[in-house]
Write an enzyme that holds these catalytic residues in place. Sequence first.
Site, PDB file in Angstrom:
ATOM      1  N   HIS A 155      38.659 -33.249   3.115  1.00 23.38           N
ATOM      2  CA  HIS A 155      39.589 -32.818   2.341  1.00 23.38           C
ATOM      3  C   HIS A 155      41.240 -33.431   1.470  1.00 23.38           C
ATOM      4  CE1 HIS A 155      36.610 -29.617   3.641  1.00 23.38           C
ATOM      5  NE2 HIS A 155      36.803 -29.869   4.732  1.00 23.38           N
TER       6      HIS A 155
ATOM      7  N   ASP B  13      32.046 -30.353   1.886  1.00 22.16           N
ATOM      8  CA  ASP B  13      31.487 -30.257   3.088  1.00 22.16           C
ATOM      9  C   ASP B  13      30.294 -30.796   3.250  1.00 22.16           C
ATOM     10  OD1 ASP B  13      33.788 -30.082   5.235  1.00 22.16           O
ATOM     11  OD2 ASP B  13      33.687 -28.020   4.580  1.00 22.16           O
TER      12      ASP B  13
ATOM     13  N   HIS C  59       1.226  -1.511   0.019  1.00 24.39           N
ATOM     14  CA  HIS C  59      -0.245  -0.012  -0.031  1.00 24.39           C
ATOM     15  C   HIS C  59       0.926   1.245  -0.099  1.00 24.39           C
ATOM     16  CE1 HIS C  59      -1.686  -2.548   2.229  1.00 24.39           C
ATOM     17  NE2 HIS C  59      -2.940  -2.870   1.497  1.00 24.39           N
TER      18      HIS C  59
ATOM     19  N   ASP D 173      36.134 -29.027  14.826  1.00 22.42           N
ATOM     20  CA  ASP D 173      36.639 -30.456  14.129  1.00 22.42           C
ATOM     21  C   ASP D 173      38.212 -30.393  12.507  1.00 22.42           C
ATOM     22  OD1 ASP D 173      36.616 -32.597  13.001  1.00 22.42           O
ATOM     23  OD2 ASP D 173      34.232 -32.663  12.309  1.00 22.42           O
TER      24      ASP D 173
ATOM     25  N   HIS E 122      38.296 -33.558  10.777  1.00 23.49           N
ATOM     26  CA  HIS E 122      37.224 -34.602   9.223  1.00 23.49           C
ATOM     27  C   HIS E 122      38.758 -33.617   8.235  1.00 23.49           C
ATOM     28  CE1 HIS E 122      36.591 -29.811   8.419  1.00 23.49           C
ATOM     29  NE2 HIS E 122      36.774 -30.751   7.499  1.00 23.49           N
TER      30      HIS E 122
HETATM   31  S1  FES Z   1       1.649  -0.839   3.333  1.00 25.53           S
HETATM   32 FE1  FES Z   1       0.304  -2.259   3.338  1.00 25.53          FE
HETATM   33  S2  FES Z   1       1.181  -3.528   3.735  1.00 25.53           S
HETATM   34 FE2  FES Z   1       2.966  -2.892   3.659  1.00 25.53          FE
HETATM   35 FE   LIG Z   2      35.264 -28.607   5.727  1.00 21.95          FE
END
Ligand code: FES
Ligand SMILES: [Fe+2]
Lengths: 455, 175
Positions: free
Chosen positions: A221, A363, A111, A213, A216
């Site tokens: 890797h 990962d 709006h 970790d 791992h």
């Molecule tokens: S202006 Fe109506 S929901 Fe933001």
């Molecule tokens: Fe990793």
Amino acid sequence: MRFERIGREPDYSRYMDLKEGWLDRRIFSDADIYEEELYRIFARSWLFVAHESQIPSSGDFLTTHMGEDAVIVARQPDGSIRVMLNSCPHRGNKVCFADAGNTRRFVCNYHGWAFDTAGDLKGMHEEYCYDAGDIDFKNHGLKNVAKVGNYKGLVFATFNSDAPSLEAWLGDFRWYLDMILDNEEGGTEFIGGCIKSVISANWKFGVENFIGDAYHAGWTHDSGTRSMNNGQPFPPIDMDNSYHASVNGHGWEFGTEGVGDLFLLGRPKVMDYYNKIRPKMEERLGEMRSKIFGSVASASIFPNVSFLPGISTFRQWQPKGPMQFELKTWVIVNKNMPDDIKEEVTKGVMQTFGPGGTFEMDDGENWENCTTVNRGVVTRHERLHYRCGIGRQIEHDTLPGIVYRGQYNDANQRGFYQRWLDMMTHDEFGKMPARPEPQLGNVAETRDLPGLFAL
Amino acid sequence: MLDRPLAPPPVEVIVAVTQALHREARLLDNEDFEGWLAMLGKDVSYRLELKSRRFRADRSPPLPFGPGVIFNEDLGRLKMRVDRLKSGFVWAEDPPNYIRRAVSNVEVLATQPDNEVRVHSVLVMHRNRIDGTTRLLTAGRTDLWRSEGGAWLLTAREIVLDHSVLPDSNLNAFF
Ligand code: FES
Ligand SMILES: [Fe+2]
């Protein structure tokens, strides 16, 4: 602000025994536990929202999330930073759909309610439809968070007016944070954009991987390490001179060899740069921290930020349901680095820890399948093993926090889940135990403290 | 800058380059990475830049170091990626993922020098991962192809990925 959730009051301590070293898998998959995390952890913690360098000028903004709450982070004309809900108070529509930018106004699509960058309602489409007394402009702005804080460039916000100061929240962990945020005059900045990817895993798996970790890396890797290192696998870890350190759920795991992560970045010029500034770094941060910086290391800030000091990837694990998170990654560099070094760092980060990076690619699927396998109702009641190194706690005369010897360890993970349990259990921040009791005292500047022995 | 529009390339060139795109997709789908590397020029540049969602009327200046990249590769880096994939240590690709690429909207345009063409195309990539999950990625590509010793070689590729949030945990695939 208190955000009450009606109905459930489970005893979360039955989901883990950290003295024994196990966790219940339901904390990684259960929808009710996840909802409760949003209330008790994300709506109450200090959460990282931006690096100040991302929004340098008045009107600069970015959008992100605090938990699952969408927020706008905006630089004000007076230089301060505001963080507000990205949701219109009229019917609730999301107000800003851009990732980042610069603007004077946020105008809602529905709006046409218009807000300035502080979130104040300034006007709307066909304003004459409201009679005197229908609407109080002052109380219909975008809802601002309770507190915003800045630690050496990292901007945090919290919805929790009872939260301790950001300095107290980070506490002694600042001693460690200074290694990445303050290892050189001028501090840090983020460069390049933000990469976002969606991963079908519980957010905690990302955090715990980076908090402790190291284990791992050599296996997961292997292919990446070998391809960057002439076929050689990940070198063995020096278990005597590497550590886990945990402070209130934050954690840093690290070696003290000074070069491991810089080597994995794969950009020799960056290694040279840090070797050049290392004597200054030692003056600035003391000997211990100048040896830690650049070593094989990784770290997380409770609850959901992680980084690799030396490799310079900085990331946040944004929860999106019990079995999904959005990973956001940035590149962090020292502001005073020459431009060509900054570019080298960026290249290195993308080649290693970008979504197409030689390490990062290994990962995600592990975390995904650690999570989704718990769709099985029998599976999800099984315990997970978190006992590695449980007997290796030490008193160290330099390192603050709860310290364990040996980088291959579950200690920081246990520290993270202990803090998780504390937050899930305690209604009041004041009642939550400090883990450990603050050791560095109430100092404003932890950069100049070489470590515990100096006190 | 060219001062006059160039005549469209001969039909044989359009056919040959279009076939090269299709062949490239098939080689990659079949994990014939050596075959694919042989289709690249020595000076190849392979890039994927980051995008961020901005208002059309956004007033902010560009980032000082550019938007960042996901890929910025030369031949050496692409070979390293291939070595990694072939190392036998990429657990997430074992058993293999199924990847199928569809190439379409191919436009072959003349450029200078004469032995090069600029090529726009669209790539749809379907990935079926080891855990059975499926992801669909789409990308636009702008390439330079060069005719060299009777073959068309890819010398530059700019990839534009159509996802502001990557719908996958990695980009372990060539576009
Ligand atoms: S202006 Fe109506 S929901 Fe933001
Ligand atoms: Fe990793």
